[in-house]
Design a protein around this motif. Sequence first.
Motif, PDB file in Angstrom:
ATOM      1  N   PRO A  44       0.818  -1.180   0.058  1.00  0.00           N
ATOM      2  CA  PRO A  44      -0.256   0.208   0.118  1.00  0.00           C
ATOM      3  C   PRO A  44       0.891   1.281   0.074  1.00  0.00           C
ATOM      4  O   PRO A  44       1.715   1.410   0.785  1.00  0.00           O
ATOM      5  N   GLU A  45       0.600   2.197  -0.965  1.00  0.00           N
ATOM      6  CA  GLU A  45       1.268   3.238  -1.376  1.00  0.00           C
ATOM      7  C   GLU A  45       1.702   4.283  -0.056  1.00  0.00           C
ATOM      8  O   GLU A  45       2.485   4.888   0.499  1.00  0.00           O
ATOM      9  N   ARG A  46       0.176   4.207   0.783  1.00  0.00           N
ATOM     10  CA  ARG A  46       0.361   5.213   1.728  1.00  0.00           C
ATOM     11  C   ARG A  46       0.972   4.838   3.046  1.00  0.00           C
ATOM     12  O   ARG A  46       1.639   5.412   3.889  1.00  0.00           O
ATOM     13  N   ASP A  47       1.834   3.394   2.840  1.00  0.00           N
ATOM     14  CA  ASP A  47       2.488   3.082   4.073  1.00  0.00           C
ATOM     15  C   ASP A  47       3.675   2.463   3.508  1.00  0.00           C
ATOM     16  O   ASP A  47       4.551   1.725   4.074  1.00  0.00           O
ATOM     17  N   ILE A  52       9.650   0.416   4.293  1.00  0.00           N
ATOM     18  CA  ILE A  52      10.921   0.723   4.126  1.00  0.00           C
ATOM     19  C   ILE A  52      11.476   0.647   5.478  1.00  0.00           C
ATOM     20  O   ILE A  52      12.472  -0.073   5.599  1.00  0.00           O
ATOM     21  N   GLN A  53      10.811   1.017   6.678  1.00  0.00           N
ATOM     22  CA  GLN A  53      11.364   1.193   7.845  1.00  0.00           C
ATOM     23  C   GLN A  53      11.387  -0.361   8.425  1.00  0.00           C
ATOM     24  O   GLN A  53      12.194  -0.639   9.376  1.00  0.00           O
TER      25      GLN A  53
END
Length: 133
Positions: A44-47, A52-53
Amino acid sequence: MTEHGEAASGSFYEKVGGRATFERLVRHFYEGVRTDPVLWPMYPERDLEGAIQRLTGFLEQYWGGPGTYSEQRGHPRLRMRHGPFKVNQQARDHWLSHMRSAVDSLELSPLDDATLWGYLDRAAQAMVNTFEE
């Protein structure tokens, strides 16, 4: 040597440059994922920054860095966490292709490259949970 390639002089994590190296690896990896028609729908782009983290934290902990990942998220349970996604051989191959590009971008020594790549390849194989297309 201990588990995960630690030597008397320090962990693999320290040897290859610590968090900065793993963050570069993961950010390069996700640059490829963003344009991948098989993998991108799973993220999901929003996350994306969260993804990444999480991956950076997991890899740095695995290779001898801080235990922040487990402190924040508990046991990694990689297969369980990937269970909701259809990870077939095609998805694995796409993941490995983007990760290979990311590993190459680090320009590690041949031994460090082989050590990191060997783990990533085995991990990707282990995430396959369906043979459906």
